[in-house]
Write a protein that holds these residues in place. Structure first.
Motif, mmCIF file in Angstrom:
data_model
loop_
_atom_site.group_PDB
_atom_site.id
_atom_site.type_symbol
_atom_site.label_atom_id
_atom_site.label_comp_id
_atom_site.label_asym_id
_atom_site.label_seq_id
_atom_site.Cartn_x
_atom_site.Cartn_y
_atom_site.Cartn_z
ATOM 1 N N GLN A 22 0.787 -1.100 -0.314
ATOM 2 C CA GLN A 22 -0.036 -0.227 0.085
ATOM 3 C C GLN A 22 0.867 1.405 -0.050
ATOM 4 O OE1 GLN A 22 -3.089 0.144 2.950
ATOM 5 N NE2 GLN A 22 -2.937 1.999 3.197
ATOM 6 N N ALA A 23 2.023 1.406 0.714
ATOM 7 C CA ALA A 23 2.870 2.408 0.920
ATOM 8 C C ALA A 23 3.529 2.770 -0.481
ATOM 9 C CB ALA A 23 4.089 2.050 1.818
ATOM 10 N N LEU A 24 3.548 1.794 -1.638
ATOM 11 C CA LEU A 24 4.029 2.045 -2.910
ATOM 12 C C LEU A 24 3.431 3.231 -3.764
ATOM 13 C CD1 LEU A 24 5.271 -1.334 -4.022
ATOM 14 C CD2 LEU A 24 6.668 0.198 -3.212
ATOM 15 N N GLY A 25 2.240 3.354 -3.420
ATOM 16 C CA GLY A 25 1.316 4.160 -4.046
ATOM 17 C C GLY A 25 1.024 5.348 -3.025
ATOM 18 N N GLY A 26 1.047 5.108 -1.713
ATOM 19 C CA GLY A 26 0.791 6.145 -0.714
ATOM 20 C C GLY A 26 -0.431 6.446 -0.125
ATOM 21 N N GLY A 27 -0.817 5.783 0.903
ATOM 22 C CA GLY A 27 -2.199 6.090 1.274
ATOM 23 C C GLY A 27 -3.114 5.208 1.057
ATOM 24 N N PHE A 28 -4.164 5.360 1.502
ATOM 25 C CA PHE A 28 -5.376 4.346 1.327
ATOM 26 C C PHE A 28 -5.936 4.521 -0.010
ATOM 27 C CE2 PHE A 28 -5.284 4.947 5.881
ATOM 28 C CZ PHE A 28 -5.043 3.798 6.256
ATOM 29 N N VAL A 29 -6.494 3.385 -0.581
ATOM 30 C CA VAL A 29 -7.049 3.518 -2.060
ATOM 31 C C VAL A 29 -8.614 2.864 -1.959
ATOM 32 C CG1 VAL A 29 -6.067 1.111 -2.523
ATOM 33 C CG2 VAL A 29 -6.398 2.917 -4.434
ATOM 34 N N GLU A 30 -9.325 3.528 -2.696
ATOM 35 C CA GLU A 30 -10.673 3.224 -2.998
ATOM 36 C C GLU A 30 -10.866 2.229 -4.194
ATOM 37 O OE1 GLU A 30 -13.160 6.552 -2.270
ATOM 38 O OE2 GLU A 30 -12.028 6.997 -0.500
ATOM 39 N N PRO A 31 -11.841 1.479 -4.570
ATOM 40 C CA PRO A 31 -11.944 0.681 -5.633
ATOM 41 C C PRO A 31 -12.726 1.469 -6.859
ATOM 42 C CG PRO A 31 -13.517 0.171 -4.192
ATOM 43 C CD PRO A 31 -12.910 1.000 -3.452
ATOM 44 N N ARG A 32 -12.273 2.495 -7.097
ATOM 45 C CA ARG A 32 -12.625 3.696 -8.160
ATOM 46 C C ARG A 32 -11.453 3.920 -9.242
ATOM 47 N NH1 ARG A 32 -14.391 7.337 -4.316
ATOM 48 N NH2 ARG A 32 -13.545 8.801 -5.642
ATOM 49 N N LEU A 33 -12.012 3.936 -10.384
ATOM 50 C CA LEU A 33 -10.854 4.264 -11.456
ATOM 51 C C LEU A 33 -10.099 5.422 -11.048
ATOM 52 C CD1 LEU A 33 -9.480 3.645 -14.189
ATOM 53 C CD2 LEU A 33 -11.433 4.996 -15.522
ATOM 54 N N ASP A 34 -10.635 6.608 -11.004
ATOM 55 C CA ASP A 34 -9.781 7.889 -10.459
ATOM 56 C C ASP A 34 -9.031 7.894 -9.574
ATOM 57 O OD1 ASP A 34 -12.037 7.712 -8.447
ATOM 58 O OD2 ASP A 34 -13.177 9.574 -9.338
ATOM 59 N N VAL A 35 -9.681 7.169 -8.503
ATOM 60 C CA VAL A 35 -8.566 7.004 -7.031
ATOM 61 C C VAL A 35 -7.428 6.267 -7.623
ATOM 62 C CG1 VAL A 35 -8.543 6.450 -4.924
ATOM 63 C CG2 VAL A 35 -10.611 7.467 -5.711
ATOM 64 N N LEU A 36 -7.505 4.828 -7.988
ATOM 65 C CA LEU A 36 -6.836 4.014 -8.462
ATOM 66 C C LEU A 36 -5.671 4.535 -9.157
ATOM 67 C CD1 LEU A 36 -8.669 0.765 -9.051
ATOM 68 C CD2 LEU A 36 -6.988 1.200 -7.248
ATOM 69 N N ALA A 37 -6.058 5.440 -10.401
ATOM 70 C CA ALA A 37 -5.048 5.830 -11.223
ATOM 71 C C ALA A 37 -4.153 6.821 -10.724
ATOM 72 C CB ALA A 37 -5.936 6.218 -12.449
ATOM 73 N N THR A 38 -4.581 7.934 -9.860
ATOM 74 C CA THR A 38 -3.905 8.908 -9.266
ATOM 75 C C THR A 38 -3.124 8.312 -8.010
ATOM 76 O OG1 THR A 38 -5.760 9.494 -8.063
ATOM 77 C CG2 THR A 38 -5.451 10.822 -9.839
ATOM 78 N N TRP A 39 -3.508 7.240 -7.394
ATOM 79 C CA TRP A 39 -2.909 6.439 -6.374
ATOM 80 C C TRP A 39 -1.773 5.911 -6.961
ATOM 81 C CZ3 TRP A 39 -1.949 1.164 -5.722
ATOM 82 C CH2 TRP A 39 -1.327 0.653 -4.409
ATOM 83 N N ARG A 40 -1.767 5.253 -8.259
ATOM 84 C CA ARG A 40 -0.820 4.369 -8.519
ATOM 85 C C ARG A 40 0.402 5.476 -9.239
ATOM 86 N NH1 ARG A 40 -1.128 -1.030 -10.334
ATOM 87 N NH2 ARG A 40 0.794 -0.767 -11.270
ATOM 88 N N SER A 41 -0.101 6.454 -10.004
ATOM 89 C CA SER A 41 0.875 7.231 -10.722
ATOM 90 C C SER A 41 1.379 8.475 -9.779
ATOM 91 C CB SER A 41 0.112 8.017 -11.931
ATOM 92 O OG SER A 41 -1.009 8.743 -11.476
ATOM 93 N N GLY A 42 0.828 8.804 -8.749
ATOM 94 C CA GLY A 42 1.220 9.692 -7.545
ATOM 95 C C GLY A 42 2.642 9.403 -6.931
ATOM 96 N N GLY A 43 2.522 8.136 -6.663
ATOM 97 C CA GLY A 43 3.829 7.754 -6.027
ATOM 98 C C GLY A 43 5.051 7.971 -6.652
ATOM 99 N N PHE A 44 4.960 7.973 -8.172
ATOM 100 C CA PHE A 44 6.090 8.203 -8.787
ATOM 101 C C PHE A 44 6.252 9.669 -9.434
ATOM 102 C CE2 PHE A 44 7.854 8.433 -13.250
ATOM 103 C CZ PHE A 44 9.188 7.868 -13.174
ATOM 104 N N LEU A 45 4.908 10.475 -9.736
ATOM 105 C CA LEU A 45 5.006 11.801 -10.411
ATOM 106 C C LEU A 45 5.407 12.763 -9.382
ATOM 107 C CD1 LEU A 45 2.105 11.635 -12.822
ATOM 108 C CD2 LEU A 45 4.527 11.432 -13.337
ATOM 109 N N TYR A 46 4.678 12.508 -8.198
ATOM 110 C CA TYR A 46 5.369 13.633 -6.987
ATOM 111 C C TYR A 46 6.860 13.548 -6.960
ATOM 112 C CZ TYR A 46 0.302 13.053 -5.728
ATOM 113 O OH TYR A 46 -0.951 13.102 -5.550
ATOM 114 N N VAL A 47 7.494 12.422 -7.006
ATOM 115 C CA VAL A 47 9.021 12.396 -6.906
ATOM 116 C C VAL A 47 9.499 12.966 -8.239
ATOM 117 C CG1 VAL A 47 10.969 10.904 -6.550
ATOM 118 C CG2 VAL A 47 8.746 10.491 -5.105
#
Length: 531
Positions: free
Chosen positions: A64-89
């Motif tokens: 879970q920490a790879l993406g950062g924080g909690f995730v919900e079973p929705r496309l918008d949340v999953l997409a930003t959760w997965r990419s945010g862990g990389f794009l912020y850095v």
């Protein structure tokens, strides 16, 4: 004369120079966002599959920490959760490099002194660099926002996501601005900025993995994650990184007014008067680059430990219910030997990351050449081939050593957490070291580029590494190519975790190709003009 005189002209100059760099960062935001939206839509087409996936993630804090924080079973949340862990850095990294490139690197090259003589103010260079870095961060965030909206996702969450990307860049532009005043070289300033970024990421990851969220709250990268786009959009949190960025800029200007042009506030330690141990090109290269190798080894060890913690999810998935098994099959996993499949995938991640080390070492050759230091060395009886060979020997041995560090750390922790401590460490180490020929092959292509096209070699080296990662089995799943493509060397490395005899032919071919590429690059270096 005003301290900001000439700022506009320097901004235009910096933007002109950034036209070959900044578009790639913006394209990265667009590409990563689109790729993950497509990946989620393809691999998780129904709400039930998304719910199963998020339930599996929730059971493993390391994953879970790879993406950062909690995730919900929705496309918008999953997409930003997965990419945010990389794009912020990525936004933070781009900002650090931009500020250093247009400030301290200009002072090192002597161009800043010429510009000051032409009537630019004392603060103009730093102001221009900060404006350009901030603008690139905003452009990156805006591109991600527009991509999400164009994909049919909500505009409010997209705006929050883009703003979180932008403020991550602002904070580390401020960090780089302070580092530039403290250090006396662009290399040291870059090291300081990236070290702060590394510490911030480790704090954020550790906070999520251990649920000690105060660590995440103290991390500048964690602030972007806490905005939580498409969940509760904590807009007020954007004020914290903006305020910190402003404070760092004020501090940087105060420090700038206290130092001389070309100097740093923290004096560099004088080296020894003689170097009796430097008896050849290899020992000289070791002395020059040992600090970089040690930092890489520490980073690789941290990465291997984090991945081993995330690997505990494999044991849970192996005993998962039928719905989870169906999810794994739809995503290309072989559920019968999930531990071995995961080990194979993780060793590929280590290998692709460590393949960047020889790329950077070859770029150091170009840096030594353009700075004039290589000319001083070559004024001695040292030949070009011996000079370059010393650096390449260290690049090859250093790459193998980094792979060994990854194999040992990951193997031991994997055995302790989910596997067998008696058998896992040696086979993980062997599996990781099996990627040495492919890592060397990536570096060899860069050597050939350096020998034949020195001015374009840095850009070509980055292109080689990026394309290797994009076409391989690590990034391939994002666009449905789980086996990667035959256009990159890691595709041909046998999977030692699958059992059975190992075919030695791919290793021999890659070694031969590496030798041919390095030979071609060195012969080209020998024939061309230096500089």
């Amino acid at each position: 004369m005003s301290a900001l005189a000439g700022t506009g002209a320097l901004v235009r100059l910096a933007l002109r120079r950034e036209r070959a760099v900044a578009p790639w960062w913006i394209l990265l935001n667009v590409g990563m966002t689109l790729a993950l939206i497509s990946y989620i839509e393809r691999q998780m087409p129904t709400d039930a599959v998304k719910a199963t996936y998020t339930a599996v993630i929730a059971k493993n804090t390391f994953f879970q920490a790879l993406g950062g924080g909690f995730v919900e079973p929705r496309l918008d949340v999953l997409a930003t959760w997965r990419s945010g862990g990389f794009l912020y850095v990525a936004a933070a990294f781009a900002a650090v490099m931009c500020v250093v490139r247009h400030t301290r690197a200009e002072e090192d090259a002597g161009r800043a002194e010429l510009l000051r003589a032409a009537g630019t103010g004392r603060r103009a260079s730093l102001t221009a660099a900060l404006l350009v870095a901030a603008g690139i961060s905003v452009a990156g965030g805006l591109s991600a926002t527009l991509t999400l909206v164009a994909s049919g996702l909500g505009a409010t969450g997209a705006a929050a996501y883009g703003a979180a990307i932008a403020v991550a860049g602002w904070v580390f532009a401020g960090v780089a601005a302070v580092a530039v005043q403290l250090s006396r070289s662009a290399r040291t300033a870059t090291m300081i900025g990236l070290s702060v970024l590394g510490v911030a990421y480790v704090m954020r990851y550790t906070g999520d993995a251990t649920r000690q969220y105060w660590l995440k709250a103290l991390s500048p990268i964690g602030w972007s994650h806490l905005v939580r786009p498409y969940q509760d959009e904590r807009w007020w949190l954007l004020g914290l990184p903006a305020a910190v960025a402003a404070g760092l800029c004020v501090l940087a200007y105060a420090l700038l007014d206290r130092r001389d042009l070309g100097a740093g506030l923290v004096p560099e330690r004088l080296g020894p008067a003689s170097a009796p141990g430097e008896r050849g090109p290899v020992s000289v290269a070791w002395r020059l680059h040992r600090g970089l190798l040690v930092r890489w080894a520490a980073g690789v060890a941290v990465l291997a430990a984090a991945v081993a913690g995330a690997g505990t999810i494999a044991g849970q998935l192996a005993a998962a219910p039928a719905a989870s098994q169906d999810l794994l099959r739809s995503m290309g996993w072989s559920t019968g030997d999930i531990l071995d499949v995961l080990l194979r995938y993780m060793t590929l991640i280590f290998a692709h990351v460590i393949a960047l080390y020889p790329v950077l070492m070859v770029q150091r050759l170009r840096s030594e050449e353009t700075s004039g230091r290589a000319e001083i060395v070559l004024a001695t009886p040292t030949t070009r081939l011996r000079w370059a060979g010393g650096h390449l020997v260290l690049a090859g041995l250093g790459s193998a050593a980094l792979l060994a560090v990854a194999g040992v750390v990951h193997g031991v922790l994997h055995g302790l957490l989910v596997g067998d401590l008696a058998t896992d460490p040696p086979r993980v180490l062997a599996g990781v070291l099996g990627h040495v020929p492919a890592v060397w092959c990536v570096g060899a292509v860069c050597v050939l580029a350096y020998g034949l096209l020195p001015r374009a070699s840095v850009a070509l080296s980055w292109t080689v590494w990026i394309m290797t990662a994009a076409l391989g089995q690590v990034m391939g799943p994002l666009y449905g190519m789980w086996a990667g493509t035959p256009l990159e060397p890691f595709h041909y490395i046998p999977n030692t975790f699958a059992g059975g005899p190992v075919d030695a032919r791919p290793y021999l071919v890659l070694f031969a190709l590496t030798a041919a590429l390095v030979t071609g690059g060195l012969l080209a270096l020998r024939r061309r003009d230096l500089g």
